[in-house]
Design a protein around this motif. Sequence first.
Motif, PDB file in Angstrom:
ATOM      1  N   MET A  64      -1.125  68.585  15.254  1.00  0.00           N
ATOM      2  CA  MET A  64      -0.855  67.165  15.038  1.00  0.00           C
ATOM      3  C   MET A  64      -0.260  66.969  13.640  1.00  0.00           C
ATOM      4  O   MET A  64      -0.668  67.647  12.696  1.00  0.00           O
ATOM      5  CB  MET A  64      -2.143  66.360  15.157  1.00  0.00           C
ATOM      6  N   PHE A  65       0.687  66.051  13.550  1.00  0.00           N
ATOM      7  CA  PHE A  65       1.323  65.727  12.274  1.00  0.00           C
ATOM      8  C   PHE A  65       1.405  64.220  12.105  1.00  0.00           C
ATOM      9  O   PHE A  65       1.663  63.489  13.071  1.00  0.00           O
ATOM     10  CB  PHE A  65       2.747  66.300  12.212  1.00  0.00           C
ATOM     11  N   HIS A  66       1.193  63.768  10.859  1.00  0.00           N
ATOM     12  CA  HIS A  66       1.451  62.379  10.475  1.00  0.00           C
ATOM     13  C   HIS A  66       2.899  62.351  10.000  1.00  0.00           C
ATOM     14  O   HIS A  66       3.284  63.169   9.151  1.00  0.00           O
ATOM     15  CB  HIS A  66       0.542  61.929   9.334  1.00  0.00           C
ATOM     16  N   VAL A  67       3.687  61.418  10.519  1.00  0.00           N
ATOM     17  CA  VAL A  67       5.104  61.328  10.172  1.00  0.00           C
ATOM     18  C   VAL A  67       5.413  59.916   9.698  1.00  0.00           C
ATOM     19  O   VAL A  67       5.031  58.935  10.349  1.00  0.00           O
ATOM     20  CB  VAL A  67       5.998  61.685  11.377  1.00  0.00           C
ATOM     21  N   THR A  68       6.135  59.825   8.570  1.00  0.00           N
ATOM     22  CA  THR A  68       6.521  58.547   7.993  1.00  0.00           C
ATOM     23  C   THR A  68       8.005  58.561   7.692  1.00  0.00           C
ATOM     24  O   THR A  68       8.511  59.541   7.124  1.00  0.00           O
ATOM     25  CB  THR A  68       5.747  58.292   6.678  1.00  0.00           C
ATOM     26  N   CYS A  69       8.698  57.497   8.040  1.00  0.00           N
ATOM     27  CA  CYS A  69      10.109  57.341   7.694  1.00  0.00           C
ATOM     28  C   CYS A  69      10.198  57.034   6.198  1.00  0.00           C
ATOM     29  O   CYS A  69       9.461  56.194   5.677  1.00  0.00           O
ATOM     30  CB  CYS A  69      10.706  56.189   8.503  1.00  0.00           C
ATOM     31  N   THR A  70      11.106  57.726   5.509  1.00  0.00           N
ATOM     32  CA  THR A  70      11.286  57.481   4.074  1.00  0.00           C
ATOM     33  C   THR A  70      12.653  56.918   3.733  1.00  0.00           C
ATOM     34  O   THR A  70      12.889  56.553   2.582  1.00  0.00           O
ATOM     35  CB  THR A  70      11.051  58.773   3.261  1.00  0.00           C
ATOM     36  N   GLY A  71      13.561  56.855   4.711  1.00  0.00           N
ATOM     37  CA  GLY A  71      14.868  56.267   4.426  1.00  0.00           C
ATOM     38  C   GLY A  71      15.936  56.687   5.410  1.00  0.00           C
ATOM     39  O   GLY A  71      15.724  57.551   6.263  1.00  0.00           O
ATOM     40  N   PRO A  72      17.122  56.087   5.272  1.00  0.00           N
ATOM     41  CA  PRO A  72      18.220  56.360   6.200  1.00  0.00           C
ATOM     42  C   PRO A  72      18.936  57.669   5.904  1.00  0.00           C
ATOM     43  O   PRO A  72      18.901  58.161   4.782  1.00  0.00           O
ATOM     44  CB  PRO A  72      19.162  55.178   5.973  1.00  0.00           C
ATOM     45  N   ARG A  73      19.575  58.215   6.925  1.00  0.00           N
ATOM     46  CA  ARG A  73      20.463  59.372   6.765  1.00  0.00           C
ATOM     47  C   ARG A  73      21.881  59.005   7.189  1.00  0.00           C
ATOM     48  O   ARG A  73      22.759  59.843   7.214  1.00  0.00           O
ATOM     49  CB  ARG A  73      19.987  60.550   7.600  1.00  0.00           C
ATOM     50  N   ASN A  74      22.078  57.774   7.588  1.00  0.00           N
ATOM     51  CA  ASN A  74      23.389  57.297   8.008  1.00  0.00           C
ATOM     52  C   ASN A  74      23.542  55.843   7.551  1.00  0.00           C
ATOM     53  O   ASN A  74      22.639  55.309   6.905  1.00  0.00           O
ATOM     54  CB  ASN A  74      23.558  57.469   9.523  1.00  0.00           C
ATOM     55  N   PRO A  75      24.629  55.169   7.904  1.00  0.00           N
ATOM     56  CA  PRO A  75      24.860  53.821   7.385  1.00  0.00           C
ATOM     57  C   PRO A  75      23.926  52.714   7.866  1.00  0.00           C
ATOM     58  O   PRO A  75      24.057  51.579   7.440  1.00  0.00           O
ATOM     59  CB  PRO A  75      26.296  53.510   7.832  1.00  0.00           C
ATOM     60  N   LYS A  83       5.474  52.075   8.768  1.00  0.00           N
ATOM     61  CA  LYS A  83       4.316  52.623   9.470  1.00  0.00           C
ATOM     62  C   LYS A  83       4.357  54.149   9.463  1.00  0.00           C
ATOM     63  O   LYS A  83       5.394  54.753   9.224  1.00  0.00           O
ATOM     64  CB  LYS A  83       4.290  52.139  10.917  1.00  0.00           C
ATOM     65  N   THR A  84       3.214  54.737   9.765  1.00  0.00           N
ATOM     66  CA  THR A  84       3.090  56.182   9.955  1.00  0.00           C
ATOM     67  C   THR A  84       2.621  56.408  11.382  1.00  0.00           C
ATOM     68  O   THR A  84       1.820  55.632  11.905  1.00  0.00           O
ATOM     69  CB  THR A  84       2.073  56.775   8.964  1.00  0.00           C
ATOM     70  N   VAL A  85       3.120  57.460  12.004  1.00  0.00           N
ATOM     71  CA  VAL A  85       2.731  57.788  13.370  1.00  0.00           C
ATOM     72  C   VAL A  85       2.148  59.196  13.384  1.00  0.00           C
ATOM     73  O   VAL A  85       2.533  60.045  12.586  1.00  0.00           O
ATOM     74  CB  VAL A  85       3.945  57.659  14.327  1.00  0.00           C
ATOM     75  N   THR A  86       1.189  59.430  14.282  1.00  0.00           N
ATOM     76  CA  THR A  86       0.618  60.758  14.459  1.00  0.00           C
ATOM     77  C   THR A  86       1.112  61.300  15.793  1.00  0.00           C
ATOM     78  O   THR A  86       0.974  60.636  16.821  1.00  0.00           O
ATOM     79  CB  THR A  86      -0.919  60.703  14.443  1.00  0.00           C
ATOM     80  N   VAL A  87       1.720  62.486  15.743  1.00  0.00           N
ATOM     81  CA  VAL A  87       2.287  63.087  16.952  1.00  0.00           C
ATOM     82  C   VAL A  87       1.734  64.493  17.162  1.00  0.00           C
ATOM     83  O   VAL A  87       1.319  65.159  16.230  1.00  0.00           O
ATOM     84  CB  VAL A  87       3.834  63.153  16.892  1.00  0.00           C
ATOM     85  N   LYS A  88       1.779  64.908  18.414  1.00  0.00           N
ATOM     86  CA  LYS A  88       1.359  66.249  18.808  1.00  0.00           C
ATOM     87  C   LYS A  88       2.611  67.062  19.117  1.00  0.00           C
ATOM     88  O   LYS A  88       3.482  66.604  19.869  1.00  0.00           O
ATOM     89  CB  LYS A  88       0.475  66.157  20.053  1.00  0.00           C
ATOM     90  N   ILE A  89       2.699  68.259  18.576  1.00  0.00           N
ATOM     91  CA  ILE A  89       3.841  69.130  18.868  1.00  0.00           C
ATOM     92  C   ILE A  89       3.655  69.722  20.263  1.00  0.00           C
ATOM     93  O   ILE A  89       2.669  70.394  20.535  1.00  0.00           O
ATOM     94  CB  ILE A  89       3.990  70.254  17.822  1.00  0.00           C
ATOM     95  N   VAL A  90       4.639  69.444  21.139  1.00  0.00           N
ATOM     96  CA  VAL A  90       4.568  69.928  22.514  1.00  0.00           C
ATOM     97  C   VAL A  90       5.795  70.735  22.924  1.00  0.00           C
ATOM     98  O   VAL A  90       5.816  71.296  24.012  1.00  0.00           O
ATOM     99  CB  VAL A  90       4.385  68.761  23.519  1.00  0.00           C
ATOM    100  N   ASP A  91       6.807  70.766  22.048  1.00  0.00           N
ATOM    101  CA  ASP A  91       8.062  71.389  22.458  1.00  0.00           C
ATOM    102  C   ASP A  91       8.763  72.027  21.265  1.00  0.00           C
ATOM    103  O   ASP A  91       8.390  71.818  20.111  1.00  0.00           O
ATOM    104  CB  ASP A  91       8.977  70.337  23.093  1.00  0.00           C
ATOM    105  N   HIS A  92       9.778  72.800  21.580  1.00  0.00           N
ATOM    106  CA  HIS A  92      10.630  73.452  20.583  1.00  0.00           C
ATOM    107  C   HIS A  92      11.979  72.761  20.613  1.00  0.00           C
ATOM    108  O   HIS A  92      12.602  72.675  21.668  1.00  0.00           O
ATOM    109  CB  HIS A  92      10.771  74.938  20.919  1.00  0.00           C
TER     110      HIS A  92
END
Length: 126
Positions: A64-75, A83-92
């Motif tokens: 499980m990982f907590h993931v937070t957006c920190t900014g844009p990578r495009n325009p 917000k922060t979301v918690t996700v489970k790694i299920v795939d490659h």
Amino acid sequence: MGKRILVFSVVIVFLFSIAYATSGIGTFYTSYIPSACYKDTPEGVMIAAASDTLWDNGRVCGKMFHVTCTGPRNPVPHPCTGKTVTVKIVDHCPAGCASTIDLSFEAFSQIANPVAGIINIDYTPA
């Protein structure tokens, strides 16, 4: 005196949590089954695929990982929701994946405007 110690302790914990965040890139996907970790077994929608950076021959499956957006990578300006979301790694994430963590659409939508498509993220083990 007790309040000062409590405030100091909270500040220290907060600083350590920031120090351990890893920066990366987030994208999203919409087809969740089959997955590399769980084959045809659904694992819900708060899930993600790991890039080669995290994959480690599948050892990251189920983590499980907590993931937070920190900014844009495009325009797209200001895509982050704060917000922060918690996700489970299920795939490659497939070869050539543009992200560190490829989030489910539902998870991505919690932390950023999906119109952005790709964002900067911070992530920590949950």
